[in-house]
Design a protein around this motif. Structure first.
Motif, mmCIF file in Angstrom:
data_model
loop_
_atom_site.group_PDB
_atom_site.id
_atom_site.type_symbol
_atom_site.label_atom_id
_atom_site.label_comp_id
_atom_site.label_asym_id
_atom_site.label_seq_id
_atom_site.Cartn_x
_atom_site.Cartn_y
_atom_site.Cartn_z
ATOM 1 N N ALA A 52 0.850 -1.194 0.000
ATOM 2 C CA ALA A 52 0.000 0.000 0.000
ATOM 3 C C ALA A 52 0.880 1.236 0.000
ATOM 4 O O ALA A 52 1.859 1.314 0.751
ATOM 5 N N SER A 53 0.524 2.190 -0.852
ATOM 6 C CA SER A 53 1.257 3.455 -0.887
ATOM 7 C C SER A 53 0.938 4.242 0.380
ATOM 8 O O SER A 53 -0.184 4.196 0.889
ATOM 9 N N LYS A 54 1.931 4.995 0.881
ATOM 10 C CA LYS A 54 1.677 5.825 2.067
ATOM 11 C C LYS A 54 1.242 7.230 1.674
ATOM 12 O O LYS A 54 0.959 8.046 2.542
ATOM 13 N N ASP A 55 1.200 7.488 0.369
ATOM 14 C CA ASP A 55 0.820 8.812 -0.125
ATOM 15 C C ASP A 55 -0.714 8.857 -0.238
ATOM 16 O O ASP A 55 -1.283 8.359 -1.214
ATOM 17 N N SER A 56 -1.359 9.464 0.775
ATOM 18 C CA SER A 56 -2.837 9.417 0.804
ATOM 19 C C SER A 56 -3.451 10.231 -0.344
ATOM 20 O O SER A 56 -4.600 10.011 -0.714
ATOM 21 N N SER A 57 -2.666 11.139 -0.945
ATOM 22 C CA SER A 57 -3.212 11.903 -2.078
ATOM 23 C C SER A 57 -3.199 11.057 -3.355
ATOM 24 O O SER A 57 -3.808 11.430 -4.366
ATOM 25 N N ASN A 58 -2.496 9.922 -3.291
ATOM 26 C CA ASN A 58 -2.383 9.069 -4.482
ATOM 27 C C ASN A 58 -2.436 7.604 -4.054
ATOM 28 O O ASN A 58 -1.449 6.882 -4.137
ATOM 29 N N PRO A 59 -3.618 7.142 -3.575
ATOM 30 C CA PRO A 59 -3.692 5.790 -3.018
ATOM 31 C C PRO A 59 -3.372 4.723 -4.073
ATOM 32 O O PRO A 59 -3.796 4.865 -5.218
ATOM 33 N N PHE A 60 -2.614 3.730 -3.660
ATOM 34 C CA PHE A 60 -2.242 2.652 -4.584
ATOM 35 C C PHE A 60 -2.064 1.379 -3.780
ATOM 36 O O PHE A 60 -1.328 1.351 -2.798
ATOM 37 N N TYR A 61 -2.769 0.336 -4.196
ATOM 38 C CA TYR A 61 -2.669 -0.963 -3.534
ATOM 39 C C TYR A 61 -2.269 -2.001 -4.570
ATOM 40 O O TYR A 61 -2.765 -1.956 -5.705
ATOM 41 N N LEU A 62 -1.428 -2.937 -4.156
ATOM 42 C CA LEU A 62 -1.010 -3.986 -5.093
ATOM 43 C C LEU A 62 -0.876 -5.303 -4.343
ATOM 44 O O LEU A 62 -0.290 -5.351 -3.261
ATOM 45 N N SER A 63 -1.428 -6.357 -4.926
ATOM 46 C CA SER A 63 -1.255 -7.697 -4.347
ATOM 47 C C SER A 63 -0.649 -8.600 -5.418
ATOM 48 O O SER A 63 -0.285 -8.120 -6.493
ATOM 49 N N GLU A 64 -0.540 -9.883 -5.124
ATOM 50 C CA GLU A 64 0.152 -10.885 -5.945
ATOM 51 C C GLU A 64 1.665 -10.643 -5.829
ATOM 52 O O GLU A 64 2.208 -9.660 -6.334
ATOM 53 N N SER A 65 2.319 -11.600 -5.167
ATOM 54 C CA SER A 65 3.736 -11.425 -4.823
ATOM 55 C C SER A 65 4.604 -11.048 -6.019
ATOM 56 O O SER A 65 5.447 -10.154 -5.924
ATOM 57 N N ASN A 66 4.388 -11.719 -7.159
ATOM 58 C CA ASN A 66 5.295 -11.454 -8.278
ATOM 59 C C ASN A 66 5.027 -10.085 -8.900
ATOM 60 O O ASN A 66 5.949 -9.443 -9.420
#
Ligand SMILES: N[C@@H](CCC(=O)N[C@@H](CS)C(=O)NCC(=O)O)C(=O)O
Length: 212
Positions: free
Chosen positions: A60-74
């Protein structure tokens, strides 16, 4: 302040991430948060907002003005090298042939290696109850998959799975291969793979990442 939070647990897919964090030396850029899988933290509402699939690892991005989440290890590994491996020490330039060979290996690991060795973990931990014939089939298949990796190493003839250096291609598979003995797979039947594991474990960053 770090750029990203990484939600992990001490599992094969979690350890891929800690290995790359060590290799890239980006401990100050990412905050590692350990998820207690036994307590099902990965199924709690707050976590499902980060990864609706309810599994670690997740970023998860810590930049709350630009939220971004990513899953799947590779996918997370690819993301981290795109951000922090700009000199391609552990990756290949986007759109190069070896970039796509890395993608090929990533998909092979997720679709062929993980489902079978994951079931073997389940059988060994007594969480999955299968007939003897089904267990035999699992071992026939995992040996075929390990042989594919052995054949890739043989045809590359560089000691590495993609190209001529240690990259995230190794990181995709090392946490699994490291569990060969636990999985009752005889790694000496795959000498090139066994040698890759031994050489990799001599890299202090890899040994540290795998110890998470
Ligand atoms: N394909 C996913 C698999 C993720 C996965 O299976 N994570 C496991 C740990 S290795 C997990 O979170 N298990 C707990 C659960 O399913 O509730 C990846 O590569 O990230």
């Amino acid at each position: 302040m770090s750029d990203y939070q990484l939600f992990l647990a001490s599992t094969t897919n979690g350890r891929k991430i800690t290995v790359l964090v060590e290799l890239l030396n980006i401990q100050s850029k990412v905050e590692i948060i350990t998820i207690d899988l036994a307590k099902k933290q990965q199924k709690e509402d707050w976590f499902l907002k980060i990864n609706p699939n309810g599994k670690i690892p997740a970023l998860a991005s810590k930049d709350s003005s630009n939220p971004f989440y990513l899953s799947e290890s590779n996918a997370i590994l690819q993301f981290l090298v795109s951000k922090y491996d700009t000199e391609n020490k552990f990756s290949y330039p986007v759109n190069s042939n070896n970039y796509f060979k890395t993608l090929e290996l990533s998909l092979f690991q997720v679709s062929a290696l993980a489902p079978v060795q994951g079931k073997i973990f389940g059988v060994i931990r007594n969480l999955l109850h299968l007939s003897e014939s089904d267990v035999n089939d699992l071992y026939t298949e995992i040996k075929r998959v390990y042989q594919v990796l052995e054949d890739i190493l043989k045809s590359n003839n560089t000691g590495f799975l993609v190209g001529d250096k240690l990259t995230i291609a190794e990181v995709f598979v090392l946490p699994w291969i490291e569990k060969a003995a636990f999985s009752k797979i005889d790694l000496t039947q795959f000498p090139l793979l066994n040698d890759l594991l031994k050489r990799s474990l001599q890299v202090p960053e890899i040994a540290k990442g795998l110890a998470y």
